[in-house]
Design a protein around this motif. Structure first.
Motif, PDB file in Angstrom:
ATOM      1  N   ARG A 141       0.844  -1.192   0.000  1.00  0.00           N
ATOM      2  CA  ARG A 141       0.000   0.000   0.000  1.00  0.00           C
ATOM      3  C   ARG A 141       0.882   1.246   0.000  1.00  0.00           C
ATOM      4  NH1 ARG A 141      -1.299  -2.552   4.497  1.00  0.00           N
ATOM      5  NH2 ARG A 141      -0.789  -0.676   5.710  1.00  0.00           N
ATOM      6  N   ASN A 157       0.333   3.850   1.719  1.00  0.00           N
ATOM      7  CA  ASN A 157       0.362   4.473   3.047  1.00  0.00           C
ATOM      8  C   ASN A 157       1.082   3.632   4.088  1.00  0.00           C
ATOM      9  OD1 ASN A 157      -1.581   2.481   3.178  1.00  0.00           O
ATOM     10  ND2 ASN A 157      -3.017   3.674   4.408  1.00  0.00           N
ATOM     11  N   CYS A 158       2.009   2.793   3.639  1.00  0.00           N
ATOM     12  CA  CYS A 158       2.898   2.102   4.577  1.00  0.00           C
ATOM     13  C   CYS A 158       3.942   3.088   5.099  1.00  0.00           C
ATOM     14  CB  CYS A 158       3.568   0.910   3.907  1.00  0.00           C
ATOM     15  SG  CYS A 158       2.433  -0.447   3.522  1.00  0.00           S
ATOM     16  N   ASP A 159       4.788   2.640   6.013  1.00  0.00           N
ATOM     17  CA  ASP A 159       5.720   3.544   6.702  1.00  0.00           C
ATOM     18  C   ASP A 159       6.532   4.434   5.771  1.00  0.00           C
ATOM     19  OD1 ASP A 159       4.825   2.453   9.032  1.00  0.00           O
ATOM     20  OD2 ASP A 159       6.681   1.392   9.527  1.00  0.00           O
ATOM     21  N   ILE A 202       7.396   8.652   8.536  1.00  0.00           N
ATOM     22  CA  ILE A 202       6.307   7.688   8.690  1.00  0.00           C
ATOM     23  C   ILE A 202       4.964   8.393   8.736  1.00  0.00           C
ATOM     24  CG2 ILE A 202       5.285   6.004  10.282  1.00  0.00           C
ATOM     25  CD1 ILE A 202       8.143   5.147  10.981  1.00  0.00           C
ATOM     26  N   CYS A 203       4.869   9.485   9.478  1.00  0.00           N
ATOM     27  CA  CYS A 203       3.614  10.225   9.556  1.00  0.00           C
ATOM     28  C   CYS A 203       3.213  10.786   8.191  1.00  0.00           C
ATOM     29  CB  CYS A 203       3.735  11.359  10.575  1.00  0.00           C
ATOM     30  SG  CYS A 203       3.810  10.794  12.282  1.00  0.00           S
ATOM     31  N   TYR A 234       4.023   9.510   5.099  1.00  0.00           N
ATOM     32  CA  TYR A 234       3.583   8.453   4.192  1.00  0.00           C
ATOM     33  C   TYR A 234       2.295   7.792   4.662  1.00  0.00           C
ATOM     34  CZ  TYR A 234       7.658   8.760   1.205  1.00  0.00           C
ATOM     35  OH  TYR A 234       8.587   9.210   0.313  1.00  0.00           O
ATOM     36  N   ARG A 235       2.008   7.882   5.940  1.00  0.00           N
ATOM     37  CA  ARG A 235       0.734   7.351   6.431  1.00  0.00           C
ATOM     38  C   ARG A 235      -0.393   8.370   6.324  1.00  0.00           C
ATOM     39  NH1 ARG A 235       0.812   2.876  11.151  1.00  0.00           N
ATOM     40  NH2 ARG A 235       2.579   1.605  10.451  1.00  0.00           N
ATOM     41  N   ARG A 243      -0.673  11.625   7.463  1.00  0.00           N
ATOM     42  CA  ARG A 243      -1.032  12.453   8.607  1.00  0.00           C
ATOM     43  C   ARG A 243      -0.412  13.851   8.565  1.00  0.00           C
ATOM     44  NH1 ARG A 243      -3.270  10.385  13.014  1.00  0.00           N
ATOM     45  NH2 ARG A 243      -3.727  12.617  13.251  1.00  0.00           N
ATOM     46  N   ASN A 260       1.453  -0.520  14.609  1.00  0.00           N
ATOM     47  CA  ASN A 260       0.307   0.333  14.936  1.00  0.00           C
ATOM     48  C   ASN A 260       0.344   0.821  16.384  1.00  0.00           C
ATOM     49  OD1 ASN A 260      -0.756   0.198  12.373  1.00  0.00           O
ATOM     50  ND2 ASN A 260      -2.023  -1.587  12.818  1.00  0.00           N
ATOM     51  N   TYR A 310       2.541   3.724  16.184  1.00  0.00           N
ATOM     52  CA  TYR A 310       1.933   4.794  15.389  1.00  0.00           C
ATOM     53  C   TYR A 310       0.935   5.595  16.223  1.00  0.00           C
ATOM     54  CZ  TYR A 310      -0.341   7.245  11.577  1.00  0.00           C
ATOM     55  OH  TYR A 310      -0.850   8.227  10.770  1.00  0.00           O
ATOM     56  N   SER A 368       0.727   9.593  16.316  1.00  0.00           N
ATOM     57  CA  SER A 368      -0.512  10.338  16.075  1.00  0.00           C
ATOM     58  C   SER A 368      -0.738  11.384  17.152  1.00  0.00           C
ATOM     59  CB  SER A 368      -1.696   9.369  16.019  1.00  0.00           C
ATOM     60  OG  SER A 368      -1.581   8.495  14.921  1.00  0.00           O
TER      61      SER A 368
END
Length: 283
Positions: A100, A102-104, A155-156, A158-159, A161, A191, A194, A198
């Motif tokens: 995907r 939206n992986c890390d 990471i934020c 690509y996910r 956020r 997660n 993560y 968040s």
């Protein structure tokens, strides 16, 4: 794309190993595993093996010792850079752009540096397996991250956020380095971790609290194959069967780790009150 459809459980080798190491014959193996002698003979003659039979055999082995962990140790002694991938339903082919977005670190083929790393991500799936690979980094553009702000921001982003900060010079610089890399090496973030990230993105905790909380996890490093060139340097080794009990034990360990992360977050909030928040870091 790389074909891995020829990888399967080495149940014949494993049965012979268990009989030799436990000093038992086929009749005793049949009794201990609740697999008929005819079926055991059939397996040793390369007949097809059903999932229920595999579960019975490998469950018996797991009750004695962790065969997969023993295999991991042997792989480490044999290969230069062994890596492990957990698959929810099994693999037939792998691609450098098969995950995907939206992986890390965006699209890529993700591997962990230990067998347990891979198991952690698929222990809740009924038909999951773990695969081992060997990777050569020769002539590859490798980008490494540590457990720091840059890693967390990547990471934020690509996910999905950090859309409001996508034009930030800091974010553009990080993304540019990632998109030019053949392989990313970075701390694993599941997660549970993560959730901490968040809280930082939402402005609930500062960067120091986030980083010190995340460092408690210590799940090891992940390797992300980002290009076809890097994929060509990846060699498949073996596929490992995961028993119901092993997956259950892994799940219990992760639940305990979740509580440890929560405790570290509370401690970090008390200790690091003066760090910068998200808007101070990126604006």
């Amino acid at each position: 794309m790389k074909d891995v459809s020829n990888l399967d459980y080495k149940i014949i080798d494993d049965m012979n190993l268990v009989m030799e190491s436990e000093m038992i014959d086929i009749e005793n193996l049949s009794k201990l595993t609740h697999i008929s002698k005819a079926t055991v003979h059939g397996i040793l003659k390369h007949e097809k093996v059903g999932k229920d039979v595999s579960e019975r055999f490998y469950s018996y082995v797991y009750s004695i010792y962790s065969l997969n962990k023993a295999k991991e140790e042997l792989v480490r002694e044999t290969y230069n850079l062994p890596l492990f991938h957990g698959s929810k339903e099994g693999l037939s082919h792998i691609r450098h752009n098969g995950s995907r977005n939206n992986c890390d670190f965006g699209n890529g083929f993700y591997l962990g540096e230990t067998y347990e790393n891979a198991l952690n991500f698929v222990c809740e799936n009924e038909n999951s397996s773990v695969y081992s690979f060997s990777l050569s980094l020769e002539h590859l553009n490798v980008l490494r991250f540590e457990c720091d702000l840059e890693w967390m921001l990547a990471i934020c982003f690509y996910r999905g956020r950090l859309d409001e900060y996508k034009d930030s010079e800091t974010i553009r610089s990080i993304v540019n380095k990632i998109e030019q890399a053949d392989v990313i090496i970075a701390p694993i973030a599941d997660n549970r971790m993560y959730y901490i990230m968040s809280l930082f993105v939402e402005g609930d905790i500062n960067v120091d609290v986030a980083i010190h909380s995340l460092s408690a996890s210590n799940m090891g490093m992940q390797y992300i194959i980002k290009t076809e060139k890097a994929l060509s340097m990846l060699t498949p080794i073996e596929k490992y069967y995961l028993t119901v009990k092993e997956k259950s034990d892994c799940h219990d360990k992760l639940e305990k780790r979740t509580r440890e992360i929560e405790a570290k977050l509370k401690l970090a909030k008390r200790e690091y009150r003066n760090g910068k928040f998200i808007d101070e870091v990126l604006l």
